[in-house]
Scaffold this active site. Sequence first.
Site, mmCIF file in Angstrom:
data_model
loop_
_atom_site.group_PDB
_atom_site.id
_atom_site.type_symbol
_atom_site.label_atom_id
_atom_site.label_comp_id
_atom_site.label_asym_id
_atom_site.label_seq_id
_atom_site.Cartn_x
_atom_site.Cartn_y
_atom_site.Cartn_z
ATOM 1 N N HIS A 124 12.061 29.997 116.589
ATOM 2 C CA HIS A 124 11.338 30.622 117.692
ATOM 3 C C HIS A 124 11.223 29.671 118.881
ATOM 4 O O HIS A 124 11.353 30.089 120.037
ATOM 5 C CB HIS A 124 9.942 31.037 117.231
ATOM 6 C CG HIS A 124 9.952 32.103 116.192
ATOM 7 N ND1 HIS A 124 8.873 32.351 115.376
ATOM 8 C CD2 HIS A 124 10.917 33.000 115.826
ATOM 9 C CE1 HIS A 124 9.154 33.348 114.555
ATOM 10 N NE2 HIS A 124 10.387 33.753 114.813
ATOM 11 N N SER A 175 14.078 37.989 116.406
ATOM 12 C CA SER A 175 12.869 37.411 117.002
ATOM 13 C C SER A 175 13.185 36.210 117.883
ATOM 14 O O SER A 175 12.374 35.836 118.735
ATOM 15 C CB SER A 175 11.863 37.028 115.917
ATOM 16 O OG SER A 175 12.445 36.190 114.954
#
Length: 271
Positions: free
Chosen positions: A188, A135
């Site tokens: 992230h 991710s």
Amino acid sequence: MPTPSIPSFNTSRARAYVFRLPLFTRAVVAIIVATWLLSLQQLWDVRAWGALVPDKTGMATLYRTNTFPFIHLNIFHAILNILALTPLLERFESEHGTLTSLALFFGPFATVPALLYVGLERFVYGGNTVVMGASVWVFLLLGVEAIHTYRTNPHFRISSYDIPTWTTPMIVMLCVAALVPGSSFLGHLCGLVVGYAFGLGYIKFLAPPEKILRYIEGKLNLLGRLPHYVSVDQKTYGRFGILPSSGNSGSSSAGPAVAMGMVGSGQRLGP
């Protein structure tokens, strides 16, 4: 009264899209799957070996900055990240070429977010949270796409408000942090920052020179030998003769939809 039609999943289009995936994208998906299968055995702890652990990341263990995107917590984590990453990575490879993608994702696109995360986690927050998962690349590529979109469509309107399109990945990231317990917001964010920097051209010098890539392609005849290979000149996928196009419906329309769907229900980078 006419019966409303129910949208159905078109298996033939999905199969055609999968068969059209370029070489590096296929390789990344294959490595993620292979790494998950390898993690099922009990003799060697793959996650402990390859995850990004801040206080275990040093000169002797820099390999962790390259291995952590391929390692996942479980099969659901791996599948969701594959679904999100594949259309974004396919689009990037189609635009930049297979060799460029290989050099970037096994180089600065892995190490720069990883080192940024390790530095912030250890020296700013004083923590040691382990992270893993692709991710980080999803948000990196969303950042690149957001900058490209902003240049052609600077705003989108919600009610009476004009919202800059470059903020879309940030909104998604905040939603993930709120809806997915234990997700790595900092991981992230590091990927997204690198994506923004690349999209704005600040770190494009990290990409290998095209002159060298053309020399390697010609010397090894990669375009003729490797199926689904994308040349640095972005003219063909190789001997299968499929022309990459930014306007391809299978690529451009499927990409954001799948990516946003996954990210909204995704897993954290680390445990």
